[in-house]
Design a protein around this motif. Structure first.
Motif, mmCIF file in Angstrom:
data_model
loop_
_atom_site.group_PDB
_atom_site.id
_atom_site.type_symbol
_atom_site.label_atom_id
_atom_site.label_comp_id
_atom_site.label_asym_id
_atom_site.label_seq_id
_atom_site.Cartn_x
_atom_site.Cartn_y
_atom_site.Cartn_z
ATOM 1 N N UNK A 1 -14.597 19.207 3.715
ATOM 2 C CA UNK A 1 -13.936 19.131 5.354
ATOM 3 C C UNK A 1 -15.192 19.530 5.981
ATOM 4 N N UNK A 2 -13.947 19.204 7.369
ATOM 5 C CA UNK A 2 -15.040 18.857 8.197
ATOM 6 C C UNK A 2 -14.098 19.347 9.368
ATOM 7 N N UNK A 3 -14.399 19.023 11.046
ATOM 8 C CA UNK A 3 -13.461 19.635 11.756
ATOM 9 C C UNK A 3 -13.534 18.966 13.123
ATOM 10 N N UNK A 4 -13.284 19.165 14.394
ATOM 11 C CA UNK A 4 -13.572 18.657 15.509
ATOM 12 C C UNK A 4 -15.255 18.425 15.507
ATOM 13 N N UNK A 5 -15.678 20.466 15.908
ATOM 14 C CA UNK A 5 -16.664 20.061 16.492
ATOM 15 C C UNK A 5 -17.659 19.879 15.877
ATOM 16 N N UNK B 1 -9.744 21.830 27.149
ATOM 17 C CA UNK B 1 -9.791 23.430 28.363
ATOM 18 C C UNK B 1 -9.798 24.251 27.258
ATOM 19 N N UNK B 2 -8.548 24.665 27.086
ATOM 20 C CA UNK B 2 -8.023 25.661 26.199
ATOM 21 C C UNK B 2 -9.142 26.336 25.654
ATOM 22 N N UNK B 3 -9.074 25.153 24.638
ATOM 23 C CA UNK B 3 -9.310 25.621 23.029
ATOM 24 C C UNK B 3 -11.305 25.576 23.466
ATOM 25 N N UNK B 4 -11.528 24.480 23.312
ATOM 26 C CA UNK B 4 -12.748 24.485 23.318
ATOM 27 C C UNK B 4 -12.674 22.817 21.722
ATOM 28 N N UNK B 5 -13.778 21.951 21.908
ATOM 29 C CA UNK B 5 -13.702 20.858 21.106
ATOM 30 C C UNK B 5 -14.679 19.864 21.631
ATOM 31 N N UNK B 6 -14.288 18.779 20.705
ATOM 32 C CA UNK B 6 -16.041 17.821 21.226
ATOM 33 C C UNK B 6 -15.158 17.136 22.275
ATOM 34 N N UNK B 7 -16.163 16.704 22.970
ATOM 35 C CA UNK B 7 -16.098 16.008 24.357
ATOM 36 C C UNK B 7 -16.483 14.299 23.669
ATOM 37 N N UNK B 8 -16.895 13.866 23.441
ATOM 38 C CA UNK B 8 -17.633 12.728 22.899
ATOM 39 C C UNK B 8 -17.068 12.570 21.873
ATOM 40 N N UNK B 9 -16.529 13.302 20.799
ATOM 41 C CA UNK B 9 -15.749 12.714 19.846
ATOM 42 C C UNK B 9 -14.807 12.381 20.222
ATOM 43 N N UNK C 1 -9.930 7.913 21.572
ATOM 44 C CA UNK C 1 -9.696 7.150 22.074
ATOM 45 C C UNK C 1 -10.247 5.924 22.166
ATOM 46 N N UNK C 2 -10.987 5.536 22.470
ATOM 47 C CA UNK C 2 -12.106 4.388 22.458
ATOM 48 C C UNK C 2 -11.335 3.214 20.982
#
Length: 145
Positions: free
Chosen positions: A89-93, A112-120, A125-126
């Motif tokens: 198990x892993x998650x976005x961060x 913007x609301x919950x945070x996350x890993x922008x780079x990932x 998207x790519x």
């Protein structure tokens, strides 16, 4: 974190277990509720990725006592011969090196609301843009008369 295997589990059993909602009450009476909002499996017969979107709420006596949390989960699944299915198990961060996360999952967890890993997320998207370009190349052009 390492791999956890469930002796005799089928892929379906493991996915069912890994996507179950749960609730617990802390010693001080706060109810923590974790709800799966979405899930999908992307992979083959012996290995793949289980993508999930989770929401966690914190209430006490019917009142929210902490902000709601949301996150994207990424469980690697694989089959071990003569044993069963297991997961890591892993998650976005954690910035997993897996990018087949459905685009709609990014929308379910606004950074913007919950945070996350922008780079990932940018790489996800790519990845989808490349997949879409490949599909367009495979689609034969329609004849126009």
């Amino acid at each position: 974190m390492g791999w956890l295997f469930k002796n005799g589990y089928s892929r379906r059993d493991l996915i069912e277990e890994r996507t179950k909602d749960w609730e617990r009450t802390t010693e001080d009476g706060m109810t923590v509720t974790t709800t799966r909002l979405a899930h999908c499996y992307r992979g083959g017969s012996f290995a793949g990725v289980l993508w999930t979107v989770w929401e966690r709420t914190f209430t006490k006596d019917g009142t929210e006592v902490q902000p709601t949390e949301r996150w994207i989960g990424c469980d690697l699944l694989r089959h071990q011969k003569d044993y069963g299915w297991g997961y890591k198990d892993m998650e976005e961060s954690m910035g997993p090196y897996y990018y087949s996360c459905p685009m709609k999952y990014l929308n379910l967890v606004p950074i913007e609301q919950y945070g996350g890993n922008e780079e990932w997320r940018a790489i996800v998207r790519q990845y989808h843009a490349r997949q879409q370009a490949k599909r367009k190349l495979r689609t034969p052009a329609k004849a126009v008369f």
